[in-house]
Design a protein around this motif. Structure first.
Motif, PDB file in Angstrom:
ATOM      1  N   MET A   1      27.684  28.178  22.985  1.00 16.95           N
ATOM      2  CA  MET A   1      28.908  27.962  22.259  1.00 16.95           C
ATOM      3  C   MET A   1      30.108  28.295  23.140  1.00 16.95           C
ATOM      4  O   MET A   1      31.111  27.605  23.085  1.00 16.95           O
ATOM      5  CB  MET A   1      28.911  28.811  20.989  1.00 16.95           C
ATOM      6  CG  MET A   1      30.125  28.579  20.140  1.00 16.95           C
ATOM      7  SD  MET A   1      30.018  29.192  18.454  1.00 16.95           S
ATOM      8  CE  MET A   1      29.894  30.922  18.671  1.00 16.95           C
ATOM      9  N   SER A   2      30.017  29.330  23.926  1.00 11.69           N
ATOM     10  CA  SER A   2      31.159  29.701  24.769  1.00 11.69           C
ATOM     11  C   SER A   2      31.431  28.625  25.822  1.00 11.69           C
ATOM     12  O   SER A   2      32.588  28.400  26.187  1.00 11.69           O
ATOM     13  CB  SER A   2      30.908  31.049  25.435  1.00 11.69           C
ATOM     14  OG  SER A   2      29.761  30.981  26.258  1.00 11.69           O
ATOM     15  N   GLY A   3      30.397  27.940  26.309  1.00  8.10           N
ATOM     16  CA  GLY A   3      30.589  26.868  27.271  1.00  8.10           C
ATOM     17  C   GLY A   3      31.388  25.726  26.681  1.00  8.10           C
ATOM     18  O   GLY A   3      32.208  25.110  27.362  1.00  8.10           O
ATOM     19  N   SER A  10      37.257  22.505  20.144  1.00  6.24           N
ATOM     20  CA  SER A  10      37.765  23.453  19.163  1.00  6.24           C
ATOM     21  C   SER A  10      36.655  24.409  18.719  1.00  6.24           C
ATOM     22  O   SER A  10      35.479  24.025  18.669  1.00  6.24           O
ATOM     23  CB  SER A  10      38.329  22.719  17.944  1.00  6.24           C
ATOM     24  OG  SER A  10      37.280  22.196  17.157  1.00  6.24           O
ATOM     25  N   PRO A  11      37.018  25.642  18.395  1.00  5.74           N
ATOM     26  CA  PRO A  11      36.002  26.617  17.981  1.00  5.74           C
ATOM     27  C   PRO A  11      35.227  26.199  16.737  1.00  5.74           C
ATOM     28  O   PRO A  11      34.042  26.481  16.619  1.00  5.74           O
ATOM     29  CB  PRO A  11      36.813  27.878  17.714  1.00  5.74           C
ATOM     30  CG  PRO A  11      38.052  27.734  18.518  1.00  5.74           C
ATOM     31  CD  PRO A  11      38.328  26.267  18.554  1.00  5.74           C
ATOM     32  N   VAL A  12      35.868  25.509  15.825  1.00  3.59           N
ATOM     33  CA  VAL A  12      35.186  25.068  14.600  1.00  3.59           C
ATOM     34  C   VAL A  12      34.075  24.081  14.942  1.00  3.59           C
ATOM     35  O   VAL A  12      32.951  24.160  14.405  1.00  3.59           O
ATOM     36  CB  VAL A  12      36.198  24.452  13.612  1.00  3.59           C
ATOM     37  CG1 VAL A  12      35.473  23.890  12.393  1.00  3.59           C
ATOM     38  CG2 VAL A  12      37.232  25.473  13.184  1.00  3.59           C
ATOM     39  N   LEU A  13      34.357  23.157  15.837  1.00  6.15           N
ATOM     40  CA  LEU A  13      33.345  22.180  16.243  1.00  6.15           C
ATOM     41  C   LEU A  13      32.209  22.857  17.014  1.00  6.15           C
ATOM     42  O   LEU A  13      31.034  22.517  16.828  1.00  6.15           O
ATOM     43  CB  LEU A  13      33.973  21.078  17.093  1.00  6.15           C
ATOM     44  CG  LEU A  13      33.092  19.893  17.452  1.00  6.15           C
ATOM     45  CD1 LEU A  13      32.563  19.214  16.198  1.00  6.15           C
ATOM     46  CD2 LEU A  13      33.859  18.906  18.309  1.00  6.15           C
ATOM     47  N   ALA A  14      32.555  23.833  17.849  1.00  6.54           N
ATOM     48  CA  ALA A  14      31.528  24.565  18.591  1.00  6.54           C
ATOM     49  C   ALA A  14      30.618  25.339  17.639  1.00  6.54           C
ATOM     50  O   ALA A  14      29.401  25.396  17.839  1.00  6.54           O
ATOM     51  CB  ALA A  14      32.180  25.518  19.586  1.00  6.54           C
ATOM     52  N   ILE A  15      31.193  25.906  16.591  1.00 10.88           N
ATOM     53  CA  ILE A  15      30.393  26.631  15.590  1.00 10.88           C
ATOM     54  C   ILE A  15      29.469  25.670  14.851  1.00 10.88           C
ATOM     55  O   ILE A  15      28.302  25.982  14.598  1.00 10.88           O
ATOM     56  CB  ILE A  15      31.316  27.385  14.613  1.00 10.88           C
ATOM     57  CG1 ILE A  15      31.994  28.545  15.346  1.00 10.88           C
ATOM     58  CG2 ILE A  15      30.545  27.887  13.409  1.00 10.88           C
ATOM     59  CD1 ILE A  15      33.084  29.225  14.551  1.00 10.88           C
ATOM     60  N   TYR A  17      28.196  22.872  16.010  1.00 10.14           N
ATOM     61  CA  TYR A  17      27.105  22.543  16.924  1.00 10.14           C
ATOM     62  C   TYR A  17      26.101  23.694  17.020  1.00 10.14           C
ATOM     63  O   TYR A  17      24.890  23.470  17.049  1.00 10.14           O
ATOM     64  CB  TYR A  17      27.640  22.219  18.319  1.00 10.14           C
ATOM     65  CG  TYR A  17      28.213  20.840  18.466  1.00 10.14           C
ATOM     66  CD1 TYR A  17      27.547  19.725  17.983  1.00 10.14           C
ATOM     67  CD2 TYR A  17      29.423  20.641  19.116  1.00 10.14           C
ATOM     68  CE1 TYR A  17      28.075  18.448  18.112  1.00 10.14           C
ATOM     69  CE2 TYR A  17      29.961  19.369  19.268  1.00 10.14           C
ATOM     70  CZ  TYR A  17      29.276  18.283  18.759  1.00 10.14           C
ATOM     71  OH  TYR A  17      29.801  17.028  18.903  1.00 10.14           O
ATOM     72  N   GLN A  18      26.598  24.917  17.063  1.00  8.42           N
ATOM     73  CA  GLN A  18      25.705  26.078  17.152  1.00  8.42           C
ATOM     74  C   GLN A  18      24.833  26.206  15.909  1.00  8.42           C
ATOM     75  O   GLN A  18      23.650  26.501  15.999  1.00  8.42           O
ATOM     76  CB  GLN A  18      26.527  27.354  17.357  1.00  8.42           C
ATOM     77  CG  GLN A  18      25.681  28.572  17.648  1.00  8.42           C
ATOM     78  CD  GLN A  18      24.990  28.503  18.990  1.00  8.42           C
ATOM     79  OE1 GLN A  18      25.531  27.942  19.936  1.00  8.42           O
ATOM     80  NE2 GLN A  18      23.805  29.056  19.071  1.00  8.42           N
ATOM     81  N   ILE A  19      25.424  25.981  14.743  1.00  7.26           N
ATOM     82  CA  ILE A  19      24.656  26.032  13.500  1.00  7.26           C
ATOM     83  C   ILE A  19      23.600  24.933  13.486  1.00  7.26           C
ATOM     84  O   ILE A  19      22.450  25.157  13.071  1.00  7.26           O
ATOM     85  CB  ILE A  19      25.600  25.931  12.281  1.00  7.26           C
ATOM     86  CG1 ILE A  19      26.429  27.214  12.163  1.00  7.26           C
ATOM     87  CG2 ILE A  19      24.814  25.686  11.001  1.00  7.26           C
ATOM     88  CD1 ILE A  19      27.534  27.148  11.135  1.00  7.26           C
ATOM     89  N   ALA A  20      23.951  23.743  13.960  1.00  4.44           N
ATOM     90  CA  ALA A  20      22.986  22.643  14.010  1.00  4.44           C
ATOM     91  C   ALA A  20      21.817  22.979  14.930  1.00  4.44           C
ATOM     92  O   ALA A  20      20.657  22.698  14.608  1.00  4.44           O
ATOM     93  CB  ALA A  20      23.681  21.363  14.473  1.00  4.44           C
TER      94      ALA A  20
END
Length: 64
Positions: A1-3, A10-15, A17-20
């Motif tokens: 996620m940090s990458g 955006s952090p929301v989109l990264a979150i 992806y991480q949840i997926a």
């Protein structure tokens, strides 16, 4: 996620992806455990829930 965040997403989109990814790992693990349990039961046990005699013969051959 940090990458992804360093790359500018955006952090929301990264979150999201991480949840997926975490859901994918969970579903894969549950599927593999269920499949191995079913296959082990079908291969190693008879219709009464007892170990098949062939299993003991295979173990004896492997130990020699």
């Amino acid at each position: 996620m940090s990458g992804q965040m360093i790359a500018g997403i955006s952090p929301v989109l990264a979150i999201k992806y991480q949840i997926a990814v975490m859901i994918e790992v969970y579903v894969t693990t549950v599927t593999c455990v269920a499949l191995s349990k079913v296959l082990t039961s079908l291969i190693n046990f008879d219709e009464y829930g007892l170990l098949k005699k062939v299993i003991f013969k295979i173990l004896h051959i492997v130990k020699q």
